[in-house]
Design a protein around this motif. Structure first.
Motif, short mmCIF file in Angstrom:
data_model
loop_
_atom_site.label_atom_id
_atom_site.label_comp_id
_atom_site.label_asym_id
_atom_site.label_seq_id
_atom_site.Cartn_x
_atom_site.Cartn_y
_atom_site.Cartn_z
N ALA A 1 9.13 1.71 8.47
CA ALA A 1 9.48 0.78 7.75
C ALA A 1 8.93 -0.59 8.09
O ALA A 1 8.78 -1.49 7.46
N GLY A 2 8.63 -0.64 9.30
CA GLY A 2 7.85 -2.03 9.96
C GLY A 2 7.30 -1.89 11.25
O GLY A 2 7.49 -0.97 11.88
N LEU A 3 6.55 -2.72 11.76
CA LEU A 3 6.18 -2.86 12.92
C LEU A 3 6.58 -4.32 13.46
O LEU A 3 6.63 -5.30 12.73
N ILE A 4 6.97 -4.19 14.90
CA ILE A 4 7.32 -5.30 15.62
C ILE A 4 6.20 -5.52 16.49
O ILE A 4 5.73 -4.69 17.12
N HIS A 5 5.70 -6.82 16.57
CA HIS A 5 4.90 -7.48 17.64
C HIS A 5 5.43 -8.53 18.18
O HIS A 5 5.96 -9.38 17.66
N ALA A 6 5.44 -8.71 19.73
CA ALA A 6 5.78 -9.56 20.56
C ALA A 6 4.96 -10.98 20.06
O ALA A 6 3.67 -10.59 19.73
N SER A 7 5.64 -12.09 20.02
CA SER A 7 4.75 -13.39 19.50
C SER A 7 3.75 -13.68 20.59
O SER A 7 2.80 -14.55 20.28
N HIS B 1 -1.60 3.71 4.50
CA HIS B 1 -0.95 3.28 3.13
C HIS B 1 -1.85 2.65 2.16
O HIS B 1 -1.58 2.21 1.08
N GLY B 2 -3.33 2.14 2.82
CA GLY B 2 -4.21 1.61 1.96
C GLY B 2 -3.64 0.23 1.22
O GLY B 2 -3.37 -0.41 1.68
N ASP B 3 -3.94 0.27 0.05
CA ASP B 3 -3.62 -0.96 -0.66
C ASP B 3 -2.04 -1.36 -0.56
O ASP B 3 -1.47 -2.25 -0.98
N ASP B 4 -1.41 -0.21 -0.25
CA ASP B 4 0.06 -0.68 -0.16
C ASP B 4 0.58 -1.02 1.25
O ASP B 4 1.91 -0.93 1.61
N GLU B 5 -0.33 -1.49 2.13
CA GLU B 5 -0.10 -1.62 3.60
C GLU B 5 0.87 -2.94 3.63
O GLU B 5 1.84 -2.92 4.46
N GLY B 6 0.85 -3.66 2.75
CA GLY B 6 1.89 -4.98 2.44
C GLY B 6 3.34 -4.70 2.46
O GLY B 6 4.20 -5.43 2.39
N GLN B 7 3.58 -3.30 2.05
CA GLN B 7 4.98 -2.82 1.98
C GLN B 7 5.68 -2.57 3.31
O GLN B 7 6.82 -2.33 3.44
N VAL B 8 4.99 -2.59 4.47
CA VAL B 8 5.25 -2.47 5.95
C VAL B 8 5.45 -3.85 6.34
O VAL B 8 4.70 -4.39 6.55
N ALA B 9 6.72 -3.95 6.71
CA ALA B 9 7.13 -5.19 7.40
C ALA B 9 6.63 -5.53 8.37
O ALA B 9 6.37 -4.62 9.57
N ARG B 10 6.21 -6.79 8.87
CA ARG B 10 5.80 -7.30 10.32
C ARG B 10 6.76 -8.18 10.85
O ARG B 10 7.19 -9.11 10.10
N ALA C 1 12.16 4.40 9.22
CA ALA C 1 12.95 4.23 8.03
C ALA C 1 14.20 4.60 8.05
O ALA C 1 14.58 5.56 8.75
N GLY C 2 15.15 3.69 7.47
CA GLY C 2 16.47 4.29 7.55
C GLY C 2 17.52 2.71 7.64
O GLY C 2 17.03 1.84 7.79
N GLY C 3 18.71 3.02 7.77
CA GLY C 3 19.79 2.09 7.65
C GLY C 3 19.61 0.99 8.79
O GLY C 3 19.76 -0.06 8.70
N PRO C 4 19.49 1.77 10.01
CA PRO C 4 19.56 0.86 11.21
C PRO C 4 18.27 -0.36 11.31
O PRO C 4 18.51 -1.37 11.47
N SER C 5 17.24 0.37 10.65
CA SER C 5 15.93 -0.57 10.66
C SER C 5 16.10 -1.64 9.58
O SER C 5 15.52 -2.51 9.55
N ALA C 6 16.69 -1.32 8.48
CA ALA C 6 16.95 -1.92 7.31
C ALA C 6 17.77 -3.13 7.73
O ALA C 6 17.56 -4.27 7.10
N HIS C 7 18.87 -2.74 8.25
CA HIS C 7 19.76 -3.77 9.03
C HIS C 7 18.99 -4.74 9.78
O HIS C 7 19.24 -6.08 9.70
N GLY D 1 6.44 -12.30 6.77
CA GLY D 1 6.50 -11.12 7.58
C GLY D 1 6.20 -9.77 6.76
O GLY D 1 6.39 -8.76 7.35
N GLY D 2 6.14 -10.00 5.53
CA GLY D 2 6.10 -8.69 4.83
C GLY D 2 7.40 -8.65 3.80
O GLY D 2 8.07 -9.64 3.56
N PRO D 3 7.66 -7.48 2.88
CA PRO D 3 8.67 -7.48 2.02
C PRO D 3 9.78 -7.72 2.77
O PRO D 3 10.08 -7.32 3.81
N SER D 4 10.76 -8.31 1.70
CA SER D 4 12.24 -8.35 2.12
C SER D 4 12.92 -7.06 1.90
O SER D 4 12.77 -6.45 0.58
N PRO D 5 13.53 -6.09 2.95
CA PRO D 5 14.03 -5.01 2.48
C PRO D 5 15.09 -5.22 1.52
O PRO D 5 15.89 -6.22 1.52
N ALA D 6 15.66 -3.99 0.98
CA ALA D 6 16.75 -4.07 -0.02
C ALA D 6 17.99 -4.75 0.51
O ALA D 6 18.79 -5.22 0.05
#
Length: 230
Positions: free
Chosen positions: A136-142, A160-169, A194-200, A218-223
């Protein structure tokens, strides 16, 4: 209509959303919208304006668009006194207090996601997850090194190729904050399964980022960014 007029448009009737009250009106720009895009404020027993992020505190509430800029403007215009029709105390650092509350919510959500088994840490493990799983996403320390961030991005690109932007940062927190939230040492990179806890968690990060900058970077806004506060 001015802010001084029509008090019923400035305050809600209480913390619970009733039928026909799905929208709220910002006391600064007078724009009506979903409560998810605004922050509720109430007056505590000492007459101090405080943020009610979960919109559950008793009493009538005033709503402000959920950005630092809008809140700063509300203070400048003395909009809270006008909305509540009374003398109120607005802390000089109210925007910083809201920022800290939003940040705390996000870090708490990260801790819960970790307890749910939705977080992967360790550079190699994160890189493998980014390369082989639909994360669902990557976390990088600032304070993460640029090379490490680039390598993780390359792993996502391979998957993900061209769809890499769908992974949140997420780059909102430094390594010490990540260490504390995850109960581990030297956390610099992490992957979100992916899943509810990550989406939250991502929803809380979105709220924090929008408050600070007025936009998502930082990437797409999750649903679930629009998950209800009530």
């Amino acid at each position: 209509m001015t802010i001084e007029e029509g008090p019923d448009l400035n305050l809600d009737a209480g913390p619970r959303v009733r039928r026909g009250e799905a929208e709220r009106t910002c006391i600064v720009n007078r724009t009506a919208g979903s409560p998810d895009g605004l922050i509720r404020f109430v007056i505590d027993p000492e007459g101090v304006v405080i943020a009610d992020l979960k919109a559950k505190l008793p009493g009538r509430g005033a709503w402000v668009t959920a950005t630092r800029a809008a809140l700063t403007e509300a203070v400048r215009r003395k909009a809270f006194a006008r909305a509540f029709k009374s003398e109120v105390t607005v802390p000089a650092d109210i925007a910083d207090r809201v920022d800290a509350l939003l940040e705390g919510q996000a870090l708490s959500a990260l801790s819960l996601a970790n307890k749910a088994g939705a977080i992967i840490t360790g550079f190699s493990k994160v890189e493998a997850a980014a390369s082989n799983q639909d994360i669902a996403g990557l976390i990088h320390a600032s304070d993460a090194g640029e090379d490490g961030v680039k390598k993780q991005a390359q792993a996502v690109r391979r998957r993900h190729g061209d769809d890499e932007g769908q992974v949140a940062r997420v780059t909102l927190f430094d390594s010490s904050q990540l260490d504390l939230a995850l109960g581990r040492m030297n956390v610099v990179h992490a992957a979100l399964l992916a899943g509810g806890p990550s989406a939250h968690f991502l929803a809380r990060c979105a709220a924090l980022e929008v408050f600070r900058s007025g936009a998502l970077t930082g990437g797409p806004s999750p649903a679930s960014v629009n998950e209800p506060k009530h």
